[in-house]
Every structure is written in structure tokens, then in C-alpha cells.
Design a protein around this motif. Structure first.
Motif, PDB file in Angstrom:
ATOM      1  N   LYS A 203       0.845  -1.191   0.000  1.00  0.00           N
ATOM      2  CA  LYS A 203       0.000   0.000   0.000  1.00  0.00           C
ATOM      3  C   LYS A 203       0.879   1.240   0.000  1.00  0.00           C
ATOM      4  O   LYS A 203       1.819   1.350   0.782  1.00  0.00           O
ATOM      5  N   TYR A 204       0.569   2.175  -0.900  1.00  0.00           N
ATOM      6  CA  TYR A 204       1.160   3.500  -0.858  1.00  0.00           C
ATOM      7  C   TYR A 204       0.180   4.397  -0.092  1.00  0.00           C
ATOM      8  O   TYR A 204      -0.996   4.501  -0.465  1.00  0.00           O
ATOM      9  N   ILE A 205       0.634   5.041   0.971  1.00  0.00           N
ATOM     10  CA  ILE A 205      -0.224   5.920   1.769  1.00  0.00           C
ATOM     11  C   ILE A 205       0.309   7.341   1.666  1.00  0.00           C
ATOM     12  O   ILE A 205       1.447   7.619   2.062  1.00  0.00           O
ATOM     13  N   ASP A 206      -0.493   8.252   1.096  1.00  0.00           N
ATOM     14  CA  ASP A 206      -0.105   9.662   1.074  1.00  0.00           C
ATOM     15  C   ASP A 206      -1.248  10.491   1.646  1.00  0.00           C
ATOM     16  O   ASP A 206      -2.201   9.948   2.206  1.00  0.00           O
ATOM     17  N   GLY A 207      -1.152  11.800   1.530  1.00  0.00           N
ATOM     18  CA  GLY A 207      -2.168  12.667   2.106  1.00  0.00           C
ATOM     19  C   GLY A 207      -3.520  12.566   1.452  1.00  0.00           C
ATOM     20  O   GLY A 207      -4.517  13.036   2.001  1.00  0.00           O
ATOM     21  N   GLU A 208      -3.598  11.936   0.274  1.00  0.00           N
ATOM     22  CA  GLU A 208      -4.855  11.813  -0.457  1.00  0.00           C
ATOM     23  C   GLU A 208      -5.554  10.485  -0.214  1.00  0.00           C
ATOM     24  O   GLU A 208      -6.737  10.350  -0.497  1.00  0.00           O
ATOM     25  N   GLY A 209      -4.827   9.491   0.295  1.00  0.00           N
ATOM     26  CA  GLY A 209      -5.467   8.196   0.516  1.00  0.00           C
ATOM     27  C   GLY A 209      -4.507   7.039   0.299  1.00  0.00           C
ATOM     28  O   GLY A 209      -3.308   7.154   0.558  1.00  0.00           O
ATOM     29  N   ILE A 210      -5.041   5.920  -0.190  1.00  0.00           N
ATOM     30  CA  ILE A 210      -4.272   4.694  -0.357  1.00  0.00           C
ATOM     31  C   ILE A 210      -4.325   4.227  -1.805  1.00  0.00           C
ATOM     32  O   ILE A 210      -5.379   4.235  -2.437  1.00  0.00           O
ATOM     33  N   MET A 211      -3.166   3.836  -2.342  1.00  0.00           N
ATOM     34  CA  MET A 211      -3.071   3.174  -3.638  1.00  0.00           C
ATOM     35  C   MET A 211      -2.246   1.902  -3.449  1.00  0.00           C
ATOM     36  O   MET A 211      -1.562   1.751  -2.434  1.00  0.00           O
ATOM     37  N   HIS A 212      -2.312   1.010  -4.415  1.00  0.00           N
ATOM     38  CA  HIS A 212      -1.607  -0.263  -4.287  1.00  0.00           C
ATOM     39  C   HIS A 212      -0.540  -0.412  -5.365  1.00  0.00           C
ATOM     40  O   HIS A 212      -0.693   0.079  -6.482  1.00  0.00           O
ATOM     41  N   GLY A 213       0.538  -1.093  -4.994  1.00  0.00           N
ATOM     42  CA  GLY A 213       1.611  -1.390  -5.932  1.00  0.00           C
ATOM     43  C   GLY A 213       1.881  -2.888  -5.969  1.00  0.00           C
ATOM     44  O   GLY A 213       1.686  -3.585  -4.966  1.00  0.00           O
TER      45      GLY A 213
END
Length: 264
Positions: A203-213
Motif C-alpha cells: 500500500k502506498y499511503i499519502d495525504g490523499e489516501g491509499i493506492m496499491h503497488g
């Protein structure tokens, strides 16, 4: 390890929302205390299913942990009603992924953040397909890792208000915008030093939410994760920006990378 299997190993608890007792603060079940740090950090992050992130105060009152300041804003933004069911999945580093189940029993998406519109979706999709065709045996040499460095990131650089303990307890490295925008390379020296392991997804977690790699590996056994281009575009990375990557793990198995951007 698949995304669903990864989520299954993370500690979690559930609560029924009652406005009379939980409109201003939310008590954490005592049985969940074994998963929390002692002493508690000053703040926690609540990741909603709509992609937003809320910062709340984390306090211990009469030997029980509570979400306090900021919880009422989370409850208001999610329009919580009496009797609705909430689940909290803890990532091991002060972030809880919160799901809301309405009175019908169905999981609902609330407080959704607005998506970033890309200038040319079809063009991006074509570029990503071409990027996926890159030869994974490509020898990047020293140049591809020169802009990545392992670091203990300072408290202010990671997330304002988090304790130094959190920063020191998770391996970190920095990177910049590179030509191979589709891949996030994990520095080999960080993996070796901390004896880290990785599943098939992250999971990539940034200030906008979560994305997956999705994980890939070069012939020299260096590990990278695909899907990084989406994070670069969502955060509008530029050449001189620095990306601080904090690897969140459970027993050395990394499940998420928390991302903070410092503008150049």
C-alpha cells in the motif's frame, strides 16, 4: 501475500456508533491495548474509505485509550448515525483504516475526496502499458539509486505531531522523480540492514489516501513496486522535490509505505 491476506493479519476492532457516548470521543476496546504503543503517541490518523485522512488526538483516560480532539470532525464528515457499525484496521504505526457499515449492514463510501483529473487519461494508460513492458533485467547501475538514500527522517519531515519513536521504529529512505516513473525501487542496503520482507503487493499511503503497488524484482534481486507513477502524478512531483518513504511493517514484513513530499 495478496492484498486481502495482508489485511487479514492486521489487528482490528469494531464499534457500534452511539452519539450519546461517541459524538465527541471514541473509546478503544481494552482488549486492543496490547497492539498500541506505551506510551501512546499524541496523535493518530483515521483513513476513511472515501480516501480522506483525519488527524485525531490519542489519549489515555483512566487506563483506557480514546480518540479525542478531531474525532467529532470525523464523525460529522462521515454523517455517522446511531447503530451504525464501524471497523478499525490498525497498520501498526498510528494509522487506522475505518470502514462504515450503514443500518442496512452494507459497507458505505462516505466523505469521498475528489479525484485528481489527469490531463490525458488515454495517453497515461498507454504510457503505463509501455512502462510495464520494460525489461526487468535492466541494469540501472549506480545512477538509478543515486537519488535514493536511506535515512532516519526527522520528526518534522515525516508527519507533524508524531513522536520521534515512530520515526525511529520504521525504516525510511528518500527518493526523487526519476525517468523510470512507473517503479519505486527499494534501496537494497535498507532491506539488508533491517532484514525486511515483502509480499506481492504493497500500500502506498499519502495525504490523499491509499493506492496499491505490485512487486517486481530485477535480475540482481533488487526489489521494486509498480504503480508508482500514480503517486507521482497525484502528488504532482517535480524534478527537485524529495519524497520521504517510511516503511510500515509487522515483524519485518512491510505492508505499507507512508509518503511525505518536501517541495524543492
Amino acid at each position: 501475500m495478496s492484498g486481502s491476506e495482508e489485511d487479514d493479519v492486521l489487528p482490528r476492532f469494531s464499534k457500534v456508533f452511539l452519539s450519546q457516548t461517541a459524538s465527541e470521543s471514541m473509546a478503544i476496546p481494552e482488549s486492543f491495548s496490547e497492539h498500541l504503543e506505551d506510551p501512546l503517541p499524541q496523535t493518530a490518523k483515521l483513513q476513511g474509505t472515501g480516501g480522506g485522512v483525519w488527524t485525531v488526538s490519542f489519549k489515555k483516560i483512566r487506563d483506557r485509550a480514546y480518540f479525542t480532539s478531531g474525532w467529532s470532525k470525523f464523525a460529522e464528515d462521515h454523517e455517522l448515525k446511531d447503530g451504525e457499525f464501524l471497523t478499525f484496521v490498525y497498520d501498526g504505526s498510528h494509522t487506522f483504516e475505518v470502514s462504515v457499515f450503514g443500518l442496512s449492514g452494507c459497507k458505505e463510501i462516505r466523505a469521498a475526496v475528489e479525484s485528481v483529473n489527469l490531463s490525458d487519461v488515454d495517453s497515461d494508460k498507454k504510457e503505463e502499458e509501455e512502462g510495464d513492458d520494460d525489461d526487468p533485467s535492466f541494469d540501472a547501475g549506480e545512477d538509478d539509486e543515486v537519488s535514493q538514500s536511506a535515512d532516519t527522517v526527522s520528526n518534522a519531515e515525516v508527519v507533524e505531531g508524531f513522536s520521534n519513536l515512530e520515526v525511529e521504529s520504521n525504516p525510511c529512505f528518500t527518493t526523487t522523480l526519476k525517468s523510470r516513473i512507473y517503479e519505486l525501487l527499494i534501496p537494497a542496503k535498507v532491506v539488508k540492514k533491517h532484514k525486511l520482507k515483502f509480499g506481492d503487493r504493497i500500500k502506498y499511503i499519502d495525504g490523499e489516501g491509499i493506492m496499491h503497488g505490485v512487486k517486481g524484482k530485477w535480475t540482481d534481486d533488487r526489489i521494486f513496486f509498480k504503480g508508482w507513477n500514480k503517486i507521482c502524478r497525484r502528488n504532482r512531483l517535480k524534478e527537485h522535490d524529495t519524497v520521504h518513504c517510511e516503511m510500515l511493517h509487522i515483524r519485518k514484513e512491510v505492508h505499507s509505505i507512508k509518503i511525505t513530499v518536501t517541495r524543492g
